[in-house]
Design a protein around this motif. Structure first.
Motif, short mmCIF file in Angstrom:
data_model
loop_
_atom_site.label_atom_id
_atom_site.label_comp_id
_atom_site.label_asym_id
_atom_site.label_seq_id
_atom_site.Cartn_x
_atom_site.Cartn_y
_atom_site.Cartn_z
N GLU A 136 0.83 -1.21 0.00
CA GLU A 136 0.00 0.00 0.00
C GLU A 136 0.86 1.26 0.00
N ALA A 137 1.94 1.24 0.78
CA ALA A 137 2.86 2.38 0.78
C ALA A 137 3.55 2.53 -0.57
N TRP A 138 3.88 1.39 -1.20
CA TRP A 138 4.54 1.40 -2.50
C TRP A 138 3.73 2.18 -3.53
N LYS A 139 2.42 2.09 -3.45
CA LYS A 139 1.57 2.81 -4.39
C LYS A 139 1.76 4.32 -4.29
N THR A 140 2.22 4.80 -3.14
CA THR A 140 2.34 6.24 -2.92
C THR A 140 3.77 6.74 -3.07
N LEU A 141 4.72 5.84 -3.34
CA LEU A 141 6.12 6.25 -3.45
C LEU A 141 6.34 6.99 -4.76
N PRO A 142 6.70 8.28 -4.73
CA PRO A 142 6.77 9.04 -5.98
C PRO A 142 8.04 8.79 -6.79
N TYR A 143 9.19 8.64 -6.11
CA TYR A 143 10.47 8.54 -6.81
C TYR A 143 11.30 7.41 -6.20
N LEU A 144 12.10 6.77 -7.04
CA LEU A 144 12.97 5.70 -6.57
C LEU A 144 14.32 5.80 -7.27
N ARG A 145 15.37 5.72 -6.48
CA ARG A 145 16.74 5.78 -6.99
C ARG A 145 17.49 4.53 -6.52
N PHE A 146 18.18 3.82 -7.46
CA PHE A 146 18.98 2.66 -7.07
C PHE A 146 19.98 2.33 -8.17
N ASP A 147 21.01 1.58 -7.79
CA ASP A 147 21.98 1.05 -8.74
C ASP A 147 21.72 -0.44 -8.95
N PHE A 148 22.12 -0.94 -10.11
CA PHE A 148 22.11 -2.38 -10.38
C PHE A 148 23.56 -2.78 -10.61
N ALA A 149 24.04 -3.75 -9.83
CA ALA A 149 25.45 -4.11 -9.89
C ALA A 149 25.63 -5.61 -9.70
N VAL A 150 26.80 -6.11 -10.08
CA VAL A 150 27.16 -7.51 -9.91
C VAL A 150 28.40 -7.58 -9.04
#
Length: 276
Positions: free
Chosen positions: A58-72
């Protein structure tokens, strides 16, 4: 674009591209799928719903922006594959590739599909056009599908086309096990996933998968989900994992943050801005 089905692309191609090696395979319980009665289907949905709630659906529905890296991570080294920034309100998605050309790809996920990706591409601060643009937009869309699924799979178990079954014989005192198959969606409808849901916390503790391009008798590749981070959204808290550990390597979805606001040029700047 939280409703986007993860089946849109051939995951084996994307993951193999990221890892640059054969997927590490470890033993996982893969009991054959049996026809389920209404009670078993209700159990599967109840486990899936509990997992989504534990991850903060339910909180995820309200999250406006997301920042992350994808790494190995492996062999004593960590290689960043892509830096990602997502405006979940508009669908704008920025990918920065750590190459010598300072490649920036901005796609409009709400307006895109595998065969028609809308967006802009920059190299060395200059806009790219023609076939090179089309190829990089396709790469950017693949990154969006792949990277966000590794991060948010527990929040997508009720997406259109996802079939859920509960494996009572594989479940134990610590885990409820869900088996995911897919309807007539995407390019690889024969992919299979096994989700090990922690009975105490409701969080996804481990997943295993056998992709359509893998041999039918191949042992599923398995990764433990670890390094959970709590993100604060207007509607509450979201729980997402930064580490996915499989054998001697790990897939990272790290440097997670949920900005309250973004710079005006977050999706128009032609040069990298998401950090080293």
């Amino acid at each position: 674009m939280s409703g986007l089905c993860p089946k849109t692309l051939n995951r084996l191609q994307v993951i193999a591209l990221v890892l640059g090696l054969t997927l590490l395979c470890v033993a996982g319980s893969t009991a054959p799928v049996q026809a389920q009665d209404d009670g078993e289907m209700a159990t599967a949905d109840a486990v899936a719903q509990r997992m989504m709630e534990a991850h903060g659906a339910e909180a995820w529905k309200t999250l406006p922006y997301l920042r992350f890296d994808f790494a190995v991570e492996g062999n004593g080294d960590t290689r960043i594959v892509a830096r990602n920034l997502w405006n979940r309100r508009t669908g704008a998605y920025r990918i920065e590739l750590p190459d010598s050309a300072q490649t920036v790809v901005v796609i409009q996920t709400n307006e895109s599909s595998p065969g028609n990706v809308t967006g802009t591409v920059y190299k060395n601060g200059e806009e790219v056009t023609g076939d090179q643009k089309a190829d990089l937009l396709k790469t950017g869309y693949q990154r969006f599908i792949n990277d966000t699924y590794w991060l948010t799979a527990p929040l997508k178990v009720f997406d259109d086309g996802v079939n859920r079954s509960y494996l009572a014989d594989s479940s134990d005192a610590e885990h409820d096990v869900l088996h995911l198959t897919f309807g007539d969606v995407g390019l690889t409808p024969d992919d299979e996933y096994w989700l090990y849901v922690d009975k105490e916390t409701g969080l996804l503790d481990r997943w295993a998968f056998r992709l359509q391009s893998m041999p039918n008798d191949a042992t599923p590749a398995a990764f433990d989900w670890a390094g959970y981070v709590t993100l604060t959204a207007p509607g509450g808290e979201v729980q997402l994992a930064e580490r996915h550990e499989g054998g001697q390597r790990a897939i990272l979805t790290n440097n997670l943050s949920a900005p309250e606001s973004l710079p005006d040029d977050a999706f128009t700047s032609p040069t990298p801005m998401l950090g080293e």
